[in-house]
Design a protein around this motif. Sequence first.
Motif, PDB file in Angstrom:
ATOM      1  N   LYS A 291       0.821  -1.209   0.000  1.00 23.35           N
ATOM      2  CA  LYS A 291       0.000   0.000   0.000  1.00 23.35           C
ATOM      3  C   LYS A 291       0.857   1.262   0.000  1.00 23.35           C
ATOM      4  O   LYS A 291       0.555   2.230  -0.705  1.00 23.35           O
ATOM      5  CB  LYS A 291      -0.928  -0.002   1.207  1.00 23.35           C
ATOM      6  CG  LYS A 291      -1.903   1.174   1.240  1.00 23.35           C
ATOM      7  CD  LYS A 291      -2.835   1.075   2.445  1.00 23.35           C
ATOM      8  CE  LYS A 291      -3.884   2.178   2.418  1.00 23.35           C
ATOM      9  NZ  LYS A 291      -3.312   3.518   2.466  1.00 23.35           N
ATOM     10  N   SER A 292       1.920   1.273   0.786  1.00 21.85           N
ATOM     11  CA  SER A 292       2.752   2.472   0.867  1.00 21.85           C
ATOM     12  C   SER A 292       3.372   2.787  -0.485  1.00 21.85           C
ATOM     13  O   SER A 292       3.486   3.946  -0.881  1.00 21.85           O
ATOM     14  CB  SER A 292       3.847   2.304   1.922  1.00 21.85           C
ATOM     15  OG  SER A 292       4.670   1.185   1.633  1.00 21.85           O
TER      16      SER A 292
ATOM     17  N   ASP B 266       0.335   3.886  -2.984  1.00 23.73           N
ATOM     18  CA  ASP B 266      -0.161   5.232  -2.690  1.00 23.73           C
ATOM     19  C   ASP B 266       0.784   6.293  -3.236  1.00 23.73           C
ATOM     20  O   ASP B 266       0.344   7.316  -3.801  1.00 23.73           O
ATOM     21  CB  ASP B 266      -0.326   5.410  -1.180  1.00 23.73           C
ATOM     22  CG  ASP B 266      -1.500   4.614  -0.622  1.00 23.73           C
ATOM     23  OD1 ASP B 266      -2.287   4.090  -1.424  1.00 23.73           O
ATOM     24  OD2 ASP B 266      -1.622   4.515   0.612  1.00 23.73           O
TER      25      ASP B 266
ATOM     26  N   LYS C  88       0.106   8.891  -7.063  1.00 15.81           N
ATOM     27  CA  LYS C  88       0.100  10.350  -7.035  1.00 15.81           C
ATOM     28  C   LYS C  88       1.077  10.936  -8.058  1.00 15.81           C
ATOM     29  O   LYS C  88       0.906  12.080  -8.481  1.00 15.81           O
ATOM     30  CB  LYS C  88       0.470  10.853  -5.639  1.00 15.81           C
ATOM     31  CG  LYS C  88      -0.567  10.514  -4.568  1.00 15.81           C
ATOM     32  CD  LYS C  88      -0.098  10.968  -3.212  1.00 15.81           C
ATOM     33  CE  LYS C  88      -1.120  10.626  -2.131  1.00 15.81           C
ATOM     34  NZ  LYS C  88      -0.649  11.026  -0.782  1.00 15.81           N
TER      35      LYS C  88
END
Length: 643
Positions: free
Chosen positions: A177-178, A181, A185
Amino acid sequence: MPKSLVRDAKRRLPLAQLLSVLTLSVSASFLGGGASAQDQGEMVKSHGYSFYGDLSYPADFKHFNYVNPDAPKGGEISISTLGTFDSMNPYSRKGRGGVLSTMMYESLLGEGVGNESAPADVYAEYYCLLCETVEYPVGKDWVIFRMRPEAKFSNGDPVTAHDIAFSHNLLLDQGLKSYADAVRKRIPKVEVIDDHTVKFYFTEGISRRSLIDQVGFVPAWSKKWYEETGARLDESRLEISPGSGAYMVEDVDVNRRIVYKRNPDYWGRDLPFNVGRNNFDRIRVEYFGDENSAFEAFKSGEYTFRNESNSKQWATAYEFPKVKDGYVVTEKIADGSPPTPTGIVFNLGREILQDKQVREAVALAFNFEWTNESLQYGLFKQRVSFTQDTPLMATGLPEGAELAFLQELGDVVAPEMLSEEVRLPHTSGAARLLDRRNARAASKLLDAAGWAVGDDGKRRNAAGEPLRLTFLLNSSGSATLAAVVENFMSNLESLGIEAVLEKVDASQYTSRERDRDYDMVYDAYAPFLGTGTGLSQRYGSEAASYSLFNPAGLASPMVDAIIEASLLAETREEEEAAMMALDRALRHEFIMIPVWYNDVYWTAYYDQYGHPENQPAYALGYLDFWWYDAEKAEKLRAAGVLR
């Protein structure tokens, strides 16, 4: 999670994110043989990538300078590891991945075997492997990779732009997830132009650092295989997808061994990038339950190469007959990389440890000098910096460009950072384990933090709760490390702290470390020699609550501001000032007790291998560019040393 997140953080610092801004004036010589921006209408086209554009190897390079281009192919190198594994998919939080289980997968830009740097003699320069060229506008709004049409997976299927786009999206949908994410972006779109051309678009208005290299190091997985099998990236499994790399899996015996074999049909074996590399027919990994059994197996010849990390063994155990007779070589080899910032990491998610006075008091219980002399034979140096022994290491008071950089950040910078010298570890006497001077200082800090000593010698707060700290330790690890931790815990007990050492097996350790189920743990962060968005994943607040690469859970507005400002640096000098400021800030935040480091590799191996005379700075390379000497190996077998 891409391979660049798995690699040992020695040079690219697991994400290959250490680059800077490319200026408009890019000359052919500056690109190391690529076309100039002017010739391309403010476009850059090259055989490799560096954010500054300064590639050391020209487009027509024949091989890397440090390799032996005539290195023979053949033989086997075998190594050991401790613990267990239950998966050959290292990209998932689930399961415990097998050693080297990323090595089958190549990327557009190339790297070394075992996630080491390639080339290993230069810093932050990346060269095409699956791609032939990298093309992008000077403003880096997007990048196009034109791929080698001859590239293929080990099953014979071609590696195409469709596979690259699929792999990128798979990481976003099923990866950590890190990572996902952060990438979403910055990289909003990937486009397949044709079977061998892929284009990545970058978000407007953000730093251009760590974008081209980020997508360039996404591992290439087979879209066809994943779609046909229904396999997921976030699952634990022993079945692997075909890779395009020089090695492929030959045999997996769970918790005992993994054998990789060189692909005889490897598509890229004659590329200049690979000349003098990938020399072994087989790489074998043997698993052991503890360090003692692993070392005894080495002595008996069950495996043939050790990169020793245990100071006691290096100092005392390499006098067995095979060493004395010259069958086993022991060699110190210089390590030019910044040492990995290992230490006793505080879990800042624990309320007790959010008080910096408590952390400082706990740190005073660690006696490096006694530890080094009594347990480690005086072989180590004490690490003080996250950029140890490099020009980026903060010293004294900030001055010059570093001071100006910090002042421009305003009130987010702690005032004492500007007026006090950079934080250094405390010193201790080597004569006894408990340094009385440090013990008194620690007691004062704990008293001031509200942890008073009761009649029973135990520290409690105003509510009567004991000061209790747990230390999570892998029971299959080094006996020397266990002794270090046990003595540290003894000193904590002397301060009135209830210190609990929790030794757990390798699988429990992995699970609890991922869940951050500890007060303290022996762990590491990534060193850095430049800026990049990967610094936010390791040291930033955005993913602090769950990032596997931020074991302390550091969430500092000051550190965030330094990282963000560093991304806007337009020259190497500005970047270096920012990195020095980051080192100063991380030491100020005090997220770990720094321990020791070594600036040489301790190697021991059966005398059947060769390596370059001039070792490159950024990799040991024993799996990458060492080679097998058949004549020497035959002498060992004739002497009965090896089977």
